[in-house]
Scaffold this active site. Structure first.
Site, PDB file in Angstrom:
ATOM      1  N   SER A 144      50.030  34.216  38.505  1.00  0.00           N
ATOM      2  CA  SER A 144      50.464  35.301  37.630  1.00  0.00           C
ATOM      3  C   SER A 144      51.330  36.252  38.424  1.00  0.00           C
ATOM      4  O   SER A 144      51.192  36.370  39.651  1.00  0.00           O
ATOM      5  CB  SER A 144      49.254  36.055  37.075  1.00  0.00           C
ATOM      6  OG  SER A 144      49.648  37.225  36.379  1.00  0.00           O
ATOM      7  N   TYR A 157      40.905  40.008  37.226  1.00  0.00           N
ATOM      8  CA  TYR A 157      42.040  39.114  37.043  1.00  0.00           C
ATOM      9  C   TYR A 157      43.023  39.243  38.204  1.00  0.00           C
ATOM     10  O   TYR A 157      43.476  38.238  38.762  1.00  0.00           O
ATOM     11  CB  TYR A 157      42.737  39.438  35.721  1.00  0.00           C
ATOM     12  CG  TYR A 157      43.858  38.491  35.375  1.00  0.00           C
ATOM     13  CD1 TYR A 157      43.590  37.228  34.865  1.00  0.00           C
ATOM     14  CD2 TYR A 157      45.184  38.860  35.542  1.00  0.00           C
ATOM     15  CE1 TYR A 157      44.617  36.348  34.539  1.00  0.00           C
ATOM     16  CE2 TYR A 157      46.218  37.997  35.215  1.00  0.00           C
ATOM     17  CZ  TYR A 157      45.932  36.738  34.719  1.00  0.00           C
ATOM     18  OH  TYR A 157      46.955  35.879  34.413  1.00  0.00           O
TER      19      TYR A 157
END
Length: 272
Positions: A144, A157
């Site tokens: 990401s 995350y």
């Protein structure tokens, strides 16, 4: 560059939705043999039918939980039993969690790290030995943009995706001796996928991808191109580079602005 030819054996994890499903469909158009892994068989069967219609040479469905080492081992074993080799593994499985660090319950924190980071490690643990025996093949880890940045209320995350990027770097170093064994990391920015709807949310909001967003198909195209590439890192859009520059070159300004900007851009409704 990976993308020409047919009859490659391509494993896609997280294939039931989002970037993984789009990646599987795109690979199918090139005539690849596909092995699809995700937790939910029903969703995998739907994806498999889409891939057959798109032109896949064959499709094998293997329900897989990347948090379970034995399940990942079974995915690799099933692929080898069917095809005798693995040409590329495109690891797209992931989960999002929202909330301040102290607000996220231990179970959600662990689920996020187990899925995103330890799941990536499990895939590498079972795939890399196969690629090394073959002396060829690709492992693409989908991380990401938040594996490069910090944002508020997404600590599990962010930590997991920084870890995925570090894992990719470690794997690259450890496999330098085999030139045709390629480890690549893709950093999607804001992608419009169901991952936000399925987020683990301690912050009490309804989540949305912050603009500017790209489609899952566009991100999938980057993932598929990454296999066969000798570059370690691939970004999915120009906006990623803008945010990376701000984070690295103007850290004070970034830290002051990221909180309000993130709250405004990515939350459709606030705490209740």
């Amino acid at each position: 560059m990976y993308g020409a030819g047919v009859n490659r054996v391509v494993v896609v994890t997280g294939a039931s939705s989002g970037i993984g499903r789009s990646t599987a469909r795109l690979a199918a158009r090139g005539g690849d043999h596909l092995v699809l892994g995700a937790r939910t068989r029903e969703d995998l069967v739907e994806c498999a039918e889409e891939c057959r219609e798109a032109g896949a040479a064959s499709v094998l469905v293997v329900p897989t939980d990347v948090r379970d080492d034995a399940s990942v081992a079974g995915l690799v074993r099933s692929t080898l039993d069917r095809h005798g080799r693995i040409d590329a593994v495109l690891h797209c499985a992931g989960v999002v969690a929202y909330g301040r660090t102290e607000e996220v319950c231990a179970e959600d924190f662990e689920t996020t790290l187990d899925t995103n980071l330890l799941g990536s490690a499990a895939v590498a643990r079972h795939v890399v030995p196969v690629l090394r025996r073959q002396a060829r093949g690709d492992l693409v880890l989908v991380g990401s943009l938040l594996g490069h940045l910090a944002v508020p209320e997404m600590t599990p995350y962010v930590v997991s995706k920084w870890g995925v990027r570090a894992l990719a770097r470690q794997l690259r170093i450890e496999n330098r001796d085999l030139r045709q064994v390629r480890i690549t990391h893709v950093s999607p920015g804001s992608v419009d996928t169901p991952i936000y709807d399925n987020a683990l949310d301690a912050a009490g909001g309804v989540n949305a991808p912050p603009p500017p967003t790209i489609s899952a198909d566009r991100a999938a195209a980057v993932v598929l191109r990454a296999a066969g590439s000798r570059r370690l890192e691939h970004q999915t859009s120009w906006s990623n580079h803008v945010l990376l520059a701000a984070f690295r070159l103007l850290p004070g300004v970034y830290d002051r602005l990221v909180g309000p900007a993130f709250e405004l851009a990515s939350r459709r409704s606030h705490r209740v």
